[in-house]
Design a protein around this motif. Structure first.
Motif, PDB file in Angstrom:
ATOM      1  N   PRO A  29      -1.492  -2.823 -63.766  1.00  0.00           N
ATOM      2  CA  PRO A  29      -0.233  -3.299 -64.340  1.00  0.00           C
ATOM      3  C   PRO A  29      -0.428  -4.459 -65.313  1.00  0.00           C
ATOM      4  N   ARG A  30       0.526  -4.591 -66.215  1.00  0.00           N
ATOM      5  CA  ARG A  30       0.521  -5.664 -67.200  1.00  0.00           C
ATOM      6  C   ARG A  30       1.050  -6.944 -66.557  1.00  0.00           C
ATOM      7  N   ASP A  31       0.313  -8.039 -66.704  1.00  0.00           N
ATOM      8  CA  ASP A  31       0.786  -9.341 -66.233  1.00  0.00           C
ATOM      9  C   ASP A  31       1.877  -9.847 -67.164  1.00  0.00           C
ATOM     10  N   SER A  32       2.932 -10.413 -66.574  1.00  0.00           N
ATOM     11  CA  SER A  32       4.023 -10.944 -67.369  1.00  0.00           C
ATOM     12  C   SER A  32       4.779 -11.968 -66.538  1.00  0.00           C
ATOM     13  N   TYR A  33       5.846 -12.518 -67.125  1.00  0.00           N
ATOM     14  CA  TYR A  33       6.639 -13.507 -66.405  1.00  0.00           C
ATOM     15  C   TYR A  33       7.392 -12.890 -65.226  1.00  0.00           C
ATOM     16  N   ASP A  34       7.638 -11.565 -65.267  1.00  0.00           N
ATOM     17  CA  ASP A  34       8.414 -10.932 -64.212  1.00  0.00           C
ATOM     18  C   ASP A  34       7.565 -10.074 -63.278  1.00  0.00           C
ATOM     19  N   GLN A  35       6.268  -9.956 -63.531  1.00  0.00           N
ATOM     20  CA  GLN A  35       5.356  -9.317 -62.580  1.00  0.00           C
ATOM     21  C   GLN A  35       3.971  -9.933 -62.759  1.00  0.00           C
ATOM     22  N   ARG A  36       3.433 -10.419 -61.644  1.00  0.00           N
ATOM     23  CA  ARG A  36       2.130 -11.096 -61.684  1.00  0.00           C
ATOM     24  C   ARG A  36       1.169 -10.356 -60.776  1.00  0.00           C
ATOM     25  N   LEU A  37       0.060  -9.905 -61.327  1.00  0.00           N
ATOM     26  CA  LEU A  37      -0.920  -9.153 -60.565  1.00  0.00           C
ATOM     27  C   LEU A  37      -1.677 -10.092 -59.629  1.00  0.00           C
ATOM     28  N   ILE A  38      -1.670  -9.764 -58.338  1.00  0.00           N
ATOM     29  CA  ILE A  38      -2.396 -10.553 -57.340  1.00  0.00           C
ATOM     30  C   ILE A  38      -3.795  -9.980 -57.128  1.00  0.00           C
ATOM     31  N   SER A  39      -3.885  -8.678 -56.983  1.00  0.00           N
ATOM     32  CA  SER A  39      -5.189  -8.047 -56.786  1.00  0.00           C
ATOM     33  C   SER A  39      -5.131  -6.610 -57.269  1.00  0.00           C
ATOM     34  N   SER A  40      -6.287  -6.094 -57.632  1.00  0.00           N
ATOM     35  CA  SER A  40      -6.397  -4.708 -58.076  1.00  0.00           C
ATOM     36  C   SER A  40      -7.776  -4.195 -57.691  1.00  0.00           C
ATOM     37  N   ILE A 246      18.767   2.510 -64.475  1.00  0.00           N
ATOM     38  CA  ILE A 246      18.356   1.119 -64.260  1.00  0.00           C
ATOM     39  C   ILE A 246      18.281   0.416 -65.605  1.00  0.00           C
ATOM     40  N   VAL A 247      18.924  -0.747 -65.703  1.00  0.00           N
ATOM     41  CA  VAL A 247      18.813  -1.608 -66.881  1.00  0.00           C
ATOM     42  C   VAL A 247      18.206  -2.921 -66.413  1.00  0.00           C
ATOM     43  N   GLY A 248      17.105  -3.340 -67.037  1.00  0.00           N
ATOM     44  CA  GLY A 248      16.324  -4.453 -66.511  1.00  0.00           C
ATOM     45  C   GLY A 248      15.160  -3.915 -65.700  1.00  0.00           C
ATOM     46  N   ASN A 249      14.376  -4.791 -65.115  1.00  0.00           N
ATOM     47  CA  ASN A 249      13.122  -4.369 -64.493  1.00  0.00           C
ATOM     48  C   ASN A 249      13.237  -4.057 -63.009  1.00  0.00           C
ATOM     49  N   ARG A 250      14.451  -4.050 -62.459  1.00  0.00           N
ATOM     50  CA  ARG A 250      14.604  -3.825 -61.025  1.00  0.00           C
ATOM     51  C   ARG A 250      13.914  -2.535 -60.594  1.00  0.00           C
ATOM     52  N   ASP A 251      12.980  -2.665 -59.647  1.00  0.00           N
ATOM     53  CA  ASP A 251      12.241  -1.550 -59.039  1.00  0.00           C
ATOM     54  C   ASP A 251      11.264  -0.862 -59.993  1.00  0.00           C
ATOM     55  N   LEU A 252      11.038  -1.423 -61.170  1.00  0.00           N
ATOM     56  CA  LEU A 252      10.125  -0.821 -62.147  1.00  0.00           C
ATOM     57  C   LEU A 252       8.877  -1.682 -62.285  1.00  0.00           C
ATOM     58  N   ILE A 253       7.698  -1.049 -62.168  1.00  0.00           N
ATOM     59  CA  ILE A 253       6.411  -1.740 -62.294  1.00  0.00           C
ATOM     60  C   ILE A 253       5.737  -1.240 -63.561  1.00  0.00           C
ATOM     61  N   ARG A 254       5.642  -2.089 -64.561  1.00  0.00           N
ATOM     62  CA  ARG A 254       5.063  -1.731 -65.857  1.00  0.00           C
ATOM     63  C   ARG A 254       3.550  -1.654 -65.786  1.00  0.00           C
ATOM     64  N   VAL A 255       2.983  -0.561 -66.267  1.00  0.00           N
ATOM     65  CA  VAL A 255       1.535  -0.445 -66.393  1.00  0.00           C
ATOM     66  C   VAL A 255       1.121  -0.405 -67.861  1.00  0.00           C
ATOM     67  N   ALA A 256       1.769   0.434 -68.658  1.00  0.00           N
ATOM     68  CA  ALA A 256       1.379   0.592 -70.056  1.00  0.00           C
ATOM     69  C   ALA A 256       2.607   0.796 -70.932  1.00  0.00           C
ATOM     70  N   VAL A 257       2.542   0.281 -72.158  1.00  0.00           N
ATOM     71  CA  VAL A 257       3.578   0.530 -73.157  1.00  0.00           C
ATOM     72  C   VAL A 257       2.909   1.153 -74.372  1.00  0.00           C
ATOM     73  N   ALA A 258       3.659   1.995 -75.097  1.00  0.00           N
ATOM     74  CA  ALA A 258       3.066   2.671 -76.246  1.00  0.00           C
ATOM     75  C   ALA A 258       4.166   3.171 -77.172  1.00  0.00           C
ATOM     76  N   ARG A 259       3.792   3.449 -78.403  1.00  0.00           N
ATOM     77  CA  ARG A 259       4.735   4.028 -79.370  1.00  0.00           C
ATOM     78  C   ARG A 259       5.046   5.474 -79.023  1.00  0.00           C
ATOM     79  N   ASP A 260       4.047   6.187 -78.476  1.00  0.00           N
ATOM     80  CA  ASP A 260       4.156   7.609 -78.195  1.00  0.00           C
ATOM     81  C   ASP A 260       3.647   7.857 -76.775  1.00  0.00           C
ATOM     82  N   PRO A 261       4.268   8.757 -75.993  1.00  0.00           N
ATOM     83  CA  PRO A 261       3.825   9.004 -74.622  1.00  0.00           C
ATOM     84  C   PRO A 261       2.358   9.391 -74.508  1.00  0.00           C
ATOM     85  N   ARG A 262       1.821  10.050 -75.515  1.00  0.00           N
ATOM     86  CA  ARG A 262       0.419  10.477 -75.463  1.00  0.00           C
ATOM     87  C   ARG A 262      -0.539   9.300 -75.461  1.00  0.00           C
ATOM     88  N   GLN A 263      -0.050   8.128 -75.849  1.00  0.00           N
ATOM     89  CA  GLN A 263      -0.892   6.931 -75.864  1.00  0.00           C
ATOM     90  C   GLN A 263      -0.852   6.179 -74.536  1.00  0.00           C
TER      91      GLN A 263
END
Length: 321
Positions: A29-40, A246-263
């Motif tokens: 997952p991507r580290d951010s102000y609303d989700q902080r990675l503790i361990s992986s 859902i609007v906002g990050n409730r219950d959503l854990i971001r891993v990757a963002v991209a312009r196109d789903p194939r990315q």
């Protein structure tokens, strides 16, 4: 703050031992102000000859695994723990000039947003444009936040969520005409819709937490998940999950963002062998609060995701459901 754990196990099975090419892994997952990675923790069996890490063009964390030798099974087992700060009501601190649609992004932002505004699919009969117009107030400005929230809820209420295990996404016109699709199909439809309005949107892959009180309202758990983000001046990238409303990050854990789903494929790679050697792929994802112990081993497997058979080297990819 909520401490969540994610256990994600993907297993490829083969009829006979095969050789493996490189595999590209996007589970961290991507580290951010609303989700902080503790361990992986990532365990790959058989053990790869080499793992190298990199950040792609979007800043996503990617692992590239290289292999030596042959095996009849390839297994990726990752365990993640993170602090998650849910937002039930997004902070729409939108700049005054963007509070009502239509508006234009600032000149300093346009060079970076332009590719994320471009339409990706043909719409020769302007069906998507016509569908989007129903969310606009005729002859007067439309509240930007209300516009996007209404579109998100409309997809959830008017479209039927289905499982589809083939690679890739539907054309958004197919989703619009059939009123059914997977989470990635709904994300692509909403992206194309808001891009038709001149707004910047990007695809998000990750995981969905389904609390006990949301079992009857959330769909898409037990697998990887997909939604989209829209860029709003002053508020930044805001999450919209049209599958679950859902609007906002409730219950959503971001891993990757991209312009196109194939990315933003969670897992992709190759193996060297005949098409009939491929027995398929099983995926199990478990997301829960830390107070509940994880136990995927021995659990019933989800429906298999079958990778596409092509000429050697064989390609296989895990796509979000």
């Amino acid at each position: 703050m909520t401490v969540l754990s994610v256990r994600h196990v993907t297993t490829y099975d083969y009829k006979r031992p095969v050789r493996f090419g490189e595999h590209r892994i996007m589970f961290r997952p991507r580290d951010s102000y609303d989700q902080r990675l503790i361990s992986s923790d990532l365990v790959i069996t058989p053990e790869p000859r080499r793992i190298r890490w990199l950040h792609d063009v979007f800043g996503n964390c990617v692992a590239i695994a290289s292999f030596a030798g042959e095996a009849k099974q390839l297994r990726f087992d990752t365990t993640i723990v993170l602090d998650h700060t849910p937002s039930n009501v997004p902070d729409y601190s939108i700049e005054d000039y963007a509070r009502a649609y239509p508006f234009t992004y600032g000149a300093e932002e346009m060079p970076d947003l332009s590719r994320l505004i471009e339409r990706q699919y043909l719409d020769p009969e302007h069906k998507i444009d016509s569908w989007v117009r129903r969310f606009l107030r005729s002859g007067r400005a439309t509240d930007t936040g209300q516009l996007l929230m209404t579109m998100t809820y409309a997809i959830k209420e008017s479209f039927t969520y289905t499982h589809r295990h083939e690679r890739g996404t539907q054309d958004p016109l197919t989703t619009l005409n059939s009123t059914k699709g997977t989470c990635r199909d709904f994300a692509v439809l909403m992206m194309e819709a808001v891009r038709s309005l001149g707004l910047a949107a990007r695809f998000v892959s990750g995981y969905l937490h389904v609390p006990n009180d949301a079992i009857d309202t959330h769909v898409g758990g037990g697998n990887t998940h997909a939604w989209c983000q829209v860029y709003l001046p002053g508020a930044g990238w805001v999450e919209f999950d049209p599958t679950n409303g859902i609007v906002g990050n409730r219950d959503l854990i971001r891993v990757a963002v991209a312009r196109d789903p194939r990315q933003a494929l969670p897992l992709s790679g190759t193996f060297y062998g005949a098409g009939e050697d491929n027995l398929g792929m099983t995926v199990a994802v478990d997301v829960r609060e830390m107070r509940t112990a994880m136990a995927l081993d021995g659990a019933s497997e989800l429906e298999p995701v079958i990778s596409e058979a092509v000429d050697a080297p064989m390609r296989s990819a895990l796509t979000v459901a």
